[in-house]
Design a protein around this motif. Structure first.
Motif, short mmCIF file in Angstrom:
data_model
loop_
_atom_site.label_atom_id
_atom_site.label_comp_id
_atom_site.label_asym_id
_atom_site.label_seq_id
_atom_site.Cartn_x
_atom_site.Cartn_y
_atom_site.Cartn_z
N LEU A 160 0.84 -1.21 0.00
CA LEU A 160 0.00 0.00 0.00
C LEU A 160 0.87 1.25 0.00
O LEU A 160 0.58 2.23 -0.69
N LEU A 161 1.95 1.21 0.76
CA LEU A 161 2.86 2.35 0.82
C LEU A 161 3.53 2.59 -0.53
O LEU A 161 3.60 3.74 -1.00
N LYS A 162 3.98 1.55 -1.20
CA LYS A 162 4.57 1.70 -2.53
C LYS A 162 3.56 2.26 -3.51
O LYS A 162 3.87 3.14 -4.33
N HIS A 163 2.33 1.77 -3.44
CA HIS A 163 1.26 2.25 -4.31
C HIS A 163 1.01 3.75 -4.09
O HIS A 163 0.95 4.54 -5.04
N ALA A 164 0.91 4.16 -2.84
CA ALA A 164 0.68 5.56 -2.50
C ALA A 164 1.86 6.44 -2.95
O ALA A 164 1.66 7.55 -3.46
N ALA B 298 7.16 10.48 -0.09
CA ALA B 298 7.12 9.45 0.94
C ALA B 298 6.32 9.87 2.17
O ALA B 298 5.56 9.08 2.72
N ALA B 299 6.47 11.12 2.59
CA ALA B 299 5.76 11.58 3.79
C ALA B 299 4.25 11.60 3.56
O ALA B 299 3.48 11.14 4.40
N ASP B 300 3.83 12.14 2.42
CA ASP B 300 2.40 12.16 2.10
C ASP B 300 1.86 10.75 1.94
O ASP B 300 0.74 10.44 2.34
N ALA B 301 2.66 9.87 1.34
CA ALA B 301 2.25 8.48 1.15
C ALA B 301 2.05 7.80 2.50
O ALA B 301 1.07 7.06 2.69
N ASP C 84 1.27 9.22 5.36
CA ASP C 84 0.03 9.76 5.93
C ASP C 84 -1.19 9.14 5.27
O ASP C 84 -2.19 8.82 5.93
N LEU C 85 -1.13 8.99 3.97
CA LEU C 85 -2.25 8.44 3.21
C LEU C 85 -2.51 6.97 3.60
O LEU C 85 -3.65 6.57 3.79
N VAL C 86 -1.47 6.19 3.73
CA VAL C 86 -1.63 4.79 4.13
C VAL C 86 -2.20 4.71 5.54
O VAL C 86 -3.09 3.90 5.82
N GLN C 87 -1.70 5.56 6.43
CA GLN C 87 -2.24 5.57 7.79
C GLN C 87 -3.73 5.89 7.79
O GLN C 87 -4.52 5.28 8.49
N HIS C 88 -4.11 6.87 6.96
CA HIS C 88 -5.53 7.22 6.83
C HIS C 88 -6.33 6.02 6.34
O HIS C 88 -7.40 5.71 6.87
N ARG D 92 -8.40 9.17 -2.05
CA ARG D 92 -7.79 10.24 -1.25
C ARG D 92 -6.59 10.88 -1.97
O ARG D 92 -6.38 12.09 -1.88
N ALA D 93 -5.82 10.08 -2.69
CA ALA D 93 -4.67 10.61 -3.43
C ALA D 93 -5.13 11.57 -4.52
O ALA D 93 -4.52 12.64 -4.71
N ILE D 94 -6.18 11.23 -5.23
CA ILE D 94 -6.71 12.13 -6.26
C ILE D 94 -7.14 13.44 -5.63
O ILE D 94 -6.83 14.52 -6.15
N SER D 95 -7.80 13.36 -4.50
CA SER D 95 -8.21 14.58 -3.80
C SER D 95 -7.01 15.42 -3.38
O SER D 95 -6.99 16.64 -3.56
N LEU D 96 -5.98 14.77 -2.84
CA LEU D 96 -4.77 15.49 -2.43
C LEU D 96 -4.07 16.13 -3.62
O LEU D 96 -3.61 17.29 -3.54
N LEU D 97 -3.97 15.42 -4.73
CA LEU D 97 -3.32 15.96 -5.92
C LEU D 97 -4.08 17.16 -6.47
O LEU D 97 -3.48 18.16 -6.88
N ARG D 98 -5.40 17.08 -6.47
CA ARG D 98 -6.21 18.22 -6.91
C ARG D 98 -5.98 19.42 -6.01
O ARG D 98 -5.85 20.55 -6.47
#
Length: 138
Positions: free
Chosen positions: A20-24, A31-34, A36-40, A69-75
């Motif tokens: 999941l972390l690699k995917h994020a 890496a830091a955002d990823a 956080d995203l995996v933890q979420h 969530r990644a799409i939302s963060l990127l936007r």
């Protein structure tokens, strides 16, 4: 019962967390955002654990949470970058109004963006910008 749920969940986390972390990280490039995203995603999975039956359901569901969530963060990041670019143009115009004579800088700025950018200027620069906008000489 609660101990068994925790053990089952912990085993799923151990099995899928690195993937999941690699995917994020591939999606976000950070890496830091990823992390956080995996933890979420894992927090959300814990809340939904009763509906996630089996390892494949867990992996698929957390993957969807990460994608959404990644799409939302990127936007959000793109919107912030646009605001920063627009604020940069306003600063250029405030420092050198001659730059605007060709009009091309103004094609990138909408009135709403201009107002937001001017509001973010330091008070002295904001006052100079308003004076120039009213036609005061430099």
């Amino acid at each position: 019962m609660a101990d068994k749920e925790m053990q089952t969940f912990a085993a799923l986390v151990m099995q899928f967390r690195s993937g999941l972390l690699k995917h994020a990280q591939r999606i976000l490039g950070n890496a830091a955002d990823a992390e956080d995203l995996v933890q979420h995603a894992l927090d959300e999975a814990w809340k939904e654990r009763l509906h996630l039956q089996g390892a494949e359901a867990f992996r698929a569901w957390t993957g969807r949470v990460i994608n959404t969530r990644a799409i939302s963060l990127l936007r959000h990041h793109r919107a912030e970058q646009r605001k920063a670019v627009n604020a940069g143009w306003v600063t250029v115009l405030a420092d050198d109004p001659q730059e605007a004579e060709g009009g091309e800088l103004w094609t990138f700025i909408q009135e709403k963006d201009l107002r937001e950018a001017v509001d973010r200027l330091p008070p002295q620069q904001r006052e100079v910008f308003h004076l120039r906008a009213q036609g005061a000489p430099t």
